[in-house]
Write a protein that holds these residues in place. Structure first.
Motif: not given
Lengths: 132, 365
Positions: A5-6, A13-14, A117-122, A125-127
């Motif tokens: 996950x660079x 989330x999609x 609202x986009x997610x970070x790599x971390x 990854x958790x999701x």
């Protein structure tokens, strides 16, 4: 199984990722290695034409594997600058390099705050590791 | 979520990195490496499938065959020891309760010994139906959970399996025949049958033997394969999947299984009246093979159209790894169920051309 996950990408989330060129406001969109693995053998890809407009959270195409068919969601509003025609020819190659050669489209974004609202790599990854 | 049943090979498959899926109440491997690689292994070499989820019944009695004959449209009189018959159980409306294989295992003390292998999802339904229709003279034993079933399929499957059972000459066994013998010292039932369109065996062993047999097959370089490849393989071979292409409302004449219906040989069986009528007046729909020009897959329940009108439905579809294009099975009215007929498939709001194609899509050499 662990996937890459660079750190320099943002994630939906999609399972789409966005690589942002802040200066040019160009967003390269692809799908994550996790998603590619979940799909299995990809056989078909449908992408918009260059010049088409895309909307944040809306479908811009579909990806189909032997197992399933999934919609592709755009992370931003904007218009399509480029699409990966080589990948349309041999969609199975998406598994080889999802963050590199196998990008899907490049979008000229109207407003990069769409990605707030986009997610970070971390976070991403958790999701997905939670899913597994 | 209801608890899923596990086969005796569940743990070993997980160790082999199988991805699991729920199927007919069982947690089964859907894929190990990739569907495409597993598919290719079976078409060019050999693959092994855990199919222990399938239902297995042993019937014994002085006239089991005569009693079964009342429930199936295929002539069982030609069934003799060591032979098998693929057939269907029918309801009163001629609909298919299940498709199954009937194995004749000989006569012991005047009792005919018959093994039935049925679909996993229909095991309970079949059992109820059979027990309601067979007389008390038939002893009925459900050995589904007592035995494991492994399919070894592919052009090299037989020669490889033969290495594990030197006492038995399985290579000499004709297709659709079977024998009982020893496999790695365990009692085993070897049937030269399958669901892939390739040569190979389906082997039944006691649950205790399952892991040892599986490991030996792996040691011989046989690829572990999941339900994903099983589906692409059977579809290329144009074999029906129960619950998808055939069900309680489809008759064998509609489903392209007319070759299982022997009206002139079998005087009386459940569903005969409907089949007679369909034979005389024709059927309202027929299961056909379809090929698509693009790369879109026509999937289960997608509409089939002709001149803009909905005329039928897709029952199964995939991207054929061997052929390199999408194939499907679906029902069409008889006037459109002709080879080379052009129809359309509705795929996510758009229509795509499809052509009725001779079945099977793929035939092994």
């Amino acid at each position: 199984m662990a996937f890459d996950y660079p750190e320099d990408l943002q994630y939906l989330d999609t399972h789409e990722y966005a690589r942002v060129d802040e200066e040019e406001k160009i967003v390269t969109v692809g799908i994550t290695a996790f998603a590619v693995d979940q799909m299995g053998d990809v056989v078909f890809l449908e992408l918009p034409e260059v010049g088409d407009s895309v909307e944040k959270g809306e479908n811009f195409g579909t990806i189909e594997s032997v197992k399933a068919v999934e919609d592709l969601k755009s992370p931003v509003n904007g218009s399509v600058l480029e699409r990966n025609d080589a990948l349309l020819e041999s969609p199975e190659d998406i598994a080889n390099d999802p963050y590199g050669e196998a990008w899907l489209i490049k979008v000229k974004a109207d407003d990069l705050s769409d990605l707030d609202e986009a997610m970070s790599a971390a976070e991403y990854e958790e999701q997905v590791e939670g899913d597994a | 979520m209801p608890l899923l049943l596990r086969t005796p090979l569940h743990t070993v498959c997980l160790k082999q990195k199988a991805r699991m899926t729920g199927f007919s109440g069982w947690e089964m491997p859907v894929q190990f490496s990739s569907i495409r690689q597993e598919h290719e292994a079976v078409r060019t070499s050999a693959g092994a499938f855990d199919i222990s989820h399938m239902g297995k019944f042993i019937l014994a009695g002085p006239d089991v065959i005569a009693q079964l004959q009342k429930l199936v449209p295929s002539d069982l009189s030609r069934l003799s020891e060591g032979k098998a018959q693929y057939t269907v159980l029918l309801n009163e409306q001629g609909g298919i309760i299940d498709d199954l294989i009937v194995y004749h295992q000989g006569i012991t003390n005047g009792n005919q010994q018959i093994t039935l292998i049925v679909n996993a999802g229909t095991t309970d339904k079949d059992k109820t139906w059979l027990q309601a229709h067979l007389s008390e003279s038939v002893s009925f034993t459900d050995v589904s959970r007592r035995n494991a079933l492994i399919a070894v399929q592919g052009p090299k499957a037989t020669e490889k399996l033969q290495q594990l059972c030197a006492e038995e000459n399985i290579q000499a066994l004709p297709r659709y025949n079977h024998l009982t013998g020893k496999l790695l010292g365990y009692p085993a039932f070897f049937a030269r049958t399958g669901y892939t369109g390739e040569d190979g065996f389906e082997v039944m062993v006691p649950v205790d033997a399952a892991v040892a047999v599986w490991q030996k097959l792996m040691d011989l370089g046989i690829a572990p394969c999941g339900l994903g490849a099983r589906d692409t393989l059977r579809l290329e071979a144009s074999m029906a999947l129960y619950g998808q292409d055939i069900n309680d409302t489809t008759t064998p004449l509609e489903a392209g299984l007319g070759w299982l219906v022997h009206l002139d040989k079998v005087d009386d069986f459940v569903g005969r009246a409907v089949l007679e009528q369909q034979k005389a007046n024709g059927v309202a729909r027929k299961l056909v093979g379809l090929t698509l020009a693009g790369r879109n897959i026509a999937r289960h329940d997608y509409d089939l159209l002709s001149e803009g009108q909905s005329v039928g439905i897709v029952t199964s579809g995939t991207f054929s790894p061997t052929l390199g294009y999408p194939v499907a099975l679906g029902y069409l009215p008889p006037n459109l169920a002709k080879v080379d007929q052009r129809v359309e498939v509705a795929i996510r709001g758009k229509t795509f051309p499809a052509t009725v194609t001779k079945r099977p899509f793929y035939k092994s050499k």
